[in-house]
Design a protein around this motif. Sequence first.
Motif, PDB file in Angstrom:
ATOM      1  N   GLY A 460      41.551  37.004  37.028  1.00 20.74           N
ATOM      2  CA  GLY A 460      41.520  37.256  35.589  1.00 20.74           C
ATOM      3  C   GLY A 460      41.244  38.709  35.245  1.00 20.74           C
ATOM      4  N   ARG A 461      40.915  39.511  36.261  1.00 21.01           N
ATOM      5  CA  ARG A 461      40.607  40.926  36.016  1.00 21.01           C
ATOM      6  C   ARG A 461      41.874  41.666  35.601  1.00 21.01           C
ATOM      7  NH1 ARG A 461      37.055  45.105  38.806  1.00 21.01           N
ATOM      8  NH2 ARG A 461      37.096  46.623  37.114  1.00 21.01           N
ATOM      9  N   LYS A 462      41.728  42.578  34.656  1.00 22.53           N
ATOM     10  CA  LYS A 462      42.880  43.387  34.220  1.00 22.53           C
ATOM     11  C   LYS A 462      42.737  44.790  34.803  1.00 22.53           C
ATOM     12  CE  LYS A 462      44.449  41.401  29.878  1.00 22.53           C
ATOM     13  NZ  LYS A 462      44.154  40.037  30.168  1.00 22.53           N
ATOM     14  N   LEU A 463      43.837  45.285  35.377  1.00 18.20           N
ATOM     15  CA  LEU A 463      43.795  46.624  35.984  1.00 18.20           C
ATOM     16  C   LEU A 463      45.060  47.386  35.628  1.00 18.20           C
ATOM     17  CD1 LEU A 463      42.622  45.657  39.590  1.00 18.20           C
ATOM     18  CD2 LEU A 463      41.243  46.860  37.912  1.00 18.20           C
ATOM     19  N   TYR A 464      44.958  48.698  35.636  1.00 22.90           N
ATOM     20  CA  TYR A 464      46.164  49.523  35.438  1.00 22.90           C
ATOM     21  C   TYR A 464      47.008  49.442  36.697  1.00 22.90           C
ATOM     22  CZ  TYR A 464      44.047  51.781  31.411  1.00 22.90           C
ATOM     23  OH  TYR A 464      43.499  52.028  30.186  1.00 22.90           O
ATOM     24  N   ILE A 465      48.314  49.482  36.529  1.00 23.92           N
ATOM     25  CA  ILE A 465      49.178  49.537  37.715  1.00 23.92           C
ATOM     26  C   ILE A 465      50.014  50.817  37.684  1.00 23.92           C
ATOM     27  CG2 ILE A 465      51.021  48.120  36.631  1.00 23.92           C
ATOM     28  CD1 ILE A 465      51.486  47.023  39.554  1.00 23.92           C
ATOM     29  N   PHE A 466      50.066  51.503  38.809  1.00 23.59           N
ATOM     30  CA  PHE A 466      50.907  52.696  38.942  1.00 23.59           C
ATOM     31  C   PHE A 466      51.842  52.410  40.103  1.00 23.59           C
ATOM     32  CE2 PHE A 466      46.627  53.752  37.639  1.00 23.59           C
ATOM     33  CZ  PHE A 466      46.868  54.273  36.382  1.00 23.59           C
ATOM     34  N   TYR A 498      44.793  30.921  51.515  1.00 25.26           N
ATOM     35  CA  TYR A 498      43.598  30.198  51.097  1.00 25.26           C
ATOM     36  C   TYR A 498      43.045  30.880  49.850  1.00 25.26           C
ATOM     37  CZ  TYR A 498      38.978  28.141  51.177  1.00 25.26           C
ATOM     38  OH  TYR A 498      37.833  27.471  50.825  1.00 25.26           O
ATOM     39  N   GLU A 499      43.114  30.175  48.734  1.00 29.43           N
ATOM     40  CA  GLU A 499      42.735  30.825  47.471  1.00 29.43           C
ATOM     41  C   GLU A 499      41.233  30.944  47.319  1.00 29.43           C
ATOM     42  OE1 GLU A 499      44.718  30.521  43.844  1.00 29.43           O
ATOM     43  OE2 GLU A 499      46.449  29.551  44.743  1.00 29.43           O
ATOM     44  N   VAL A 500      40.834  32.089  46.799  1.00 31.16           N
ATOM     45  CA  VAL A 500      39.415  32.341  46.531  1.00 31.16           C
ATOM     46  C   VAL A 500      39.300  32.912  45.119  1.00 31.16           C
ATOM     47  CG1 VAL A 500      38.711  32.723  48.922  1.00 31.16           C
ATOM     48  CG2 VAL A 500      39.639  34.635  47.601  1.00 31.16           C
ATOM     49  N   LYS A 501      38.092  32.995  44.646  1.00 31.48           N
ATOM     50  CA  LYS A 501      37.910  33.485  43.267  1.00 31.48           C
ATOM     51  C   LYS A 501      37.657  34.992  43.236  1.00 31.48           C
ATOM     52  CE  LYS A 501      37.968  29.734  40.626  1.00 31.48           C
ATOM     53  NZ  LYS A 501      38.866  29.090  41.557  1.00 31.48           N
ATOM     54  N   GLU A 502      37.113  35.508  44.323  1.00 31.98           N
ATOM     55  CA  GLU A 502      36.785  36.936  44.313  1.00 31.98           C
ATOM     56  C   GLU A 502      37.018  37.561  45.687  1.00 31.98           C
ATOM     57  OE1 GLU A 502      32.696  37.293  43.299  1.00 31.98           O
ATOM     58  OE2 GLU A 502      32.061  35.932  44.874  1.00 31.98           O
ATOM     59  N   ALA A 503      37.102  38.874  45.696  1.00 34.14           N
ATOM     60  CA  ALA A 503      37.273  39.592  46.966  1.00 34.14           C
ATOM     61  C   ALA A 503      36.512  40.897  46.885  1.00 34.14           C
ATOM     62  CB  ALA A 503      38.748  39.845  47.217  1.00 34.14           C
ATOM     63  N   GLN A 504      36.071  41.348  48.058  1.00 32.53           N
ATOM     64  CA  GLN A 504      35.159  42.501  48.089  1.00 32.53           C
ATOM     65  C   GLN A 504      35.828  43.754  48.665  1.00 32.53           C
ATOM     66  OE1 GLN A 504      32.377  41.792  46.699  1.00 32.53           O
ATOM     67  NE2 GLN A 504      32.734  39.579  46.699  1.00 32.53           N
ATOM     68  N   GLN A 505      35.117  44.858  48.497  1.00 36.96           N
ATOM     69  CA  GLN A 505      35.590  46.150  48.996  1.00 36.96           C
ATOM     70  C   GLN A 505      35.952  46.095  50.480  1.00 36.96           C
ATOM     71  OE1 GLN A 505      33.400  49.403  47.542  1.00 36.96           O
ATOM     72  NE2 GLN A 505      33.730  50.669  49.334  1.00 36.96           N
ATOM     73  N   GLY A 506      37.075  46.703  50.827  1.00 38.47           N
ATOM     74  CA  GLY A 506      37.504  46.772  52.227  1.00 38.47           C
ATOM     75  C   GLY A 506      38.389  45.600  52.642  1.00 38.47           C
ATOM     76  N   GLN A 507      38.381  44.527  51.861  1.00 40.16           N
ATOM     77  CA  GLN A 507      39.135  43.341  52.283  1.00 40.16           C
ATOM     78  C   GLN A 507      40.648  43.532  52.155  1.00 40.16           C
ATOM     79  OE1 GLN A 507      36.585  40.057  50.347  1.00 40.16           O
ATOM     80  NE2 GLN A 507      38.319  38.996  51.224  1.00 40.16           N
ATOM     81  N   LEU A 508      41.353  42.855  53.055  1.00 41.10           N
ATOM     82  CA  LEU A 508      42.816  42.775  52.940  1.00 41.10           C
ATOM     83  C   LEU A 508      43.119  41.406  52.360  1.00 41.10           C
ATOM     84  CD1 LEU A 508      43.822  44.256  56.379  1.00 41.10           C
ATOM     85  CD2 LEU A 508      44.383  45.208  54.161  1.00 41.10           C
ATOM     86  N   VAL A 509      43.676  41.374  51.181  1.00 35.95           N
ATOM     87  CA  VAL A 509      43.878  40.081  50.509  1.00 35.95           C
ATOM     88  C   VAL A 509      45.284  39.969  49.934  1.00 35.95           C
ATOM     89  CG1 VAL A 509      41.517  39.521  49.816  1.00 35.95           C
ATOM     90  CG2 VAL A 509      42.858  41.117  48.443  1.00 35.95           C
ATOM     91  N   LEU A 510      45.608  38.754  49.545  1.00 32.77           N
ATOM     92  CA  LEU A 510      46.874  38.512  48.849  1.00 32.77           C
ATOM     93  C   LEU A 510      46.545  38.369  47.368  1.00 32.77           C
ATOM     94  CD1 LEU A 510      48.193  35.714  51.235  1.00 32.77           C
ATOM     95  CD2 LEU A 510      48.825  38.126  51.254  1.00 32.77           C
TER      96      LEU A 510
END
Length: 906
Positions: A460-466, A498-510
């Motif tokens: 749900g987080r909103k971020l700028y995309i470049f 495997y879906e998760v709700k959050e991810a932390q710094q350094g992680q490689l995620v989808l």
Amino acid sequence: MDDDLYDEFGQFLGFPQEFTSYEQSSEEVQGEAAYSTLQGDLDQEATDVVLRDANGNFDDDVEVLLEVEDREPDKPLVAGDLRPKGYDKCDKIPKAMFDREYLQSILAIPERQLNVGIFGPLHSGKTSFADMFALDTHHNLPSLTKKVKEGWLPFKYLDQERIEKERGVSLRLNGMTFGYESSRGRTYAVTMLDTPGHVNFWDDVGITLTCCQYGIVVIDVAEGVTSVVLKLFKELEQNGIEFIVVLNKIDRLALDLRLPADAAYWRLLHIVEQVNRHTKETFSPELGNVLFSSTKFGFVFSIESFVNSFYAKSLKDKTEQFVARLWGLINYWDGEFNETEFISERNSFFVFILQPLYKVITHGLSASAEELQRVIKDNFQVNLSDETLSKDPQPLLFSIFRSIFPHHHCVIDSISRLRDRSFDISANDGETLVHVLRHIKVNGTNWSLCRIAQGSLITGRKLYIFNESVDSIVDHADDEYPKITIERIALMGGRYAYEVKEAQQGQLVLLKGFEDEFTKFATLSSTVRNPLPPINYLNESVFKFAIQPQKPSDLPRLLHGLQLANGFYPSLVVRVEESGENIIVGTGELYLDCVMDELRKTFCEIEIKISQPLVQITESCNSESFASIPVKSNNGIVSISVMAEKLDDKIVHDLTHGEINLSELNNVRKFSKRLRTEYGWDSLAARNFWGLSQCNVFVDDTLPDETDKKLLKRYKEYILQGFEWAVKEGPLADERMHACQFKLLELKVQEDKIDEFIPSQLVPLTRKACYIALMTAAPIVMEPIYEVDIVNVQGTPFTEIKAQLPVIESIGFETDLRTATIGKGMCQMHFWNKIWRRVPGDVLDEEAFIPKLKPAPAASLSRDFVVKTRRRKGLSESGHMTQDGPSLKNYIDDELFEKLKQKGLV
Ligand SMILES: Nc1nc2c(ncn2[C@@H]2O[C@H](COP(=O)(O)OP(=O)(O)OP(=O)(O)O)[C@@H](O)[C@H]2O)c(=O)[nH]1
Ligand SMILES: [Mg+2]
């Protein structure tokens, strides 16, 4: 019959422009509807473009937008759903042996995150290496067949795509995140990325190098350290990634190569020596950074893990000393270790490690069940069941080794000892920064593979995309840049997400939610900032095809498919020439073959026609410009002259081999010192080095008493833009330039009319001046040359032959080689070092003989290349079949051209 459509002889004249009401098939109507959407987009864009003549006369209020490269389209080319088939297929999540909740909590601790890339040459066993962990961390993985379980077939869990399974080769990077313990019982959150070994697909190696913390280099012991391995070492070191080396397929030493155990040891020693010769760190098995494995039989060990498993009990607290004596020229005899000069059957590694393994293999193949039972019990303290003992040799050895080496903690031990990589990324405090690395399909669903460089993410987080079309942020008006919402976050699971709700710094995620917003890579950030640098795909795409749909009405589907292919193949270049041809450029034959296969079967599902294979050419010069011809603006206020010459070979070599780091250019002083000391430039030229673009250099060579240096400084940026534009699309065939040095000789601006002068006029003027400079400096065309590494994959002695081959000649070479050597010879053709060689012949020779439907003679070859390229691109002014080529005449006035001609200069 409508008489207006036919002439007096009954010949069809064609529809008048406004005629639209002819009958169409429903397919055509659909196709055209999509096409008109596309056309609509283009028309809209066209209204935004300011057209101008080459010398540029603009009103004061005109803003000049210079585009030196095609932008990625803001919107999808074709309206509708861009997602591939099976988009939202439900993932079945297999049961894991680790606690997924616990894994989430460890992922929040940076020291417990291990993001590891697996690298290695073709078929060295990288995917099988990852399989060992997939099998050890999951219950009943999907597609785990009985044959795989028994060890008859390799699993290749991370080769999830249809095309990879069909061809038996990894073609994309894939990864999985899992929890795994070290031998001391500490759990780590490991993300393993398996990369393709085929050099055509090294764009994914480039991506993995960008995002992983640690590396594992898997070497086939039968092949040893090949040039592909050396390239990997170099890249890993250049990226500051520490790695371990896995000597894989040690079973081959006994089973394939049939080496006696002492010769096998000699081979292993030799490989480790070679590794050390080409790396900065010291590698040695007793240091724990060299492991041994046979992924076919599912085991891996380090000397330490071997000793701990089988000898520790009797050693008590002397394990470390014992480990230190098990590598090198050390003999064990009569309870004592002694240094020696020769390898013999008393060698300590041989006695304690290799001999027991050899015994398992030889007894597994030939001994009676009782004898085998006894040997395994004596050497490894493992009891084999009757069921195991009754198996065929292959599954028998597989079961035995799995019982002897049930886990692979040694890999985690070795990796956790490596120094963590420091990523060269500047982010502001409190900023969330995410590097979007590529599109990735998991079980039919399209995700974006990302590395969280800073901060954490929640859904749900909103971020700028470049995305890739944004080079740098000019002004900081926040509302100008698009924002996306992170809809879903998942951990990689190979063939499931495997879906998760959050991810932390350094992680490689989808991540999911912005797949349509970028093509190759992007940056997500909580603030408006400059995007992260582009990813280095290692290879350059030089091999191309022109394609078109079998049925013209399928064009929109082709465009749609091309857009998908462009996203899924990182180093694929897709472009439409002015003639309307769709061109795809890739790194090699296999690369484009896979693109075509996926286009036909997955991305657009239509029949596609392809042209003969073609290669990318570049434009260059062979001498100095014979004259300095000034270029004047239409209003005569400004004139500029530039000359061209060949760029020094050493700089070209260092630029193409990555010896000159582009970040060095930021420190102009330091770089000019390097130009002076290393490349022998005189200090004036070195000080006046202005810029570099695609292996071409621009230097200010004006004299202070002839040119106003202050004025020059003010206009430098525009002149450089003109230079960059020129080198991207040269005058010969609109191809990029390579290895040219341009020198600015003079810039004159009429003092009294300086107020009327618009600096942006300098951009097209400089471009034209660079064109004239090149055309007067004996222009040449260059073709790409592959470096070919040929190895004999079966038998000894192992040999590696290095060769060079023009890319145009490389078509079918691999197949021919395999046929001629009955499968023993294998080759890898790559373009890492970006070797360009001159095509013979004079490119400006209008009389050159170019026969039809036959290969051109050597003397006309470069003219032939250029004329055909121009025709294909629609650059030829006098029709399709003429031999209209490039000429200086197009850039200077006729009178001057005639004069030069009379003097024999052109
Ligand atoms: N003898 C032997 N063969 C092996 C071993 N490991 C893998 N292989 C074989 O090597 C081939 C390639 O294995 P992969 O695991 O796909 O190798 P890879 O390095 O992932 O290959 P690419 O990704 O396509 O470069 C397969 O046929 C495996 O059966 C091993 O330890 N010993
Ligand atoms: Mg593989």
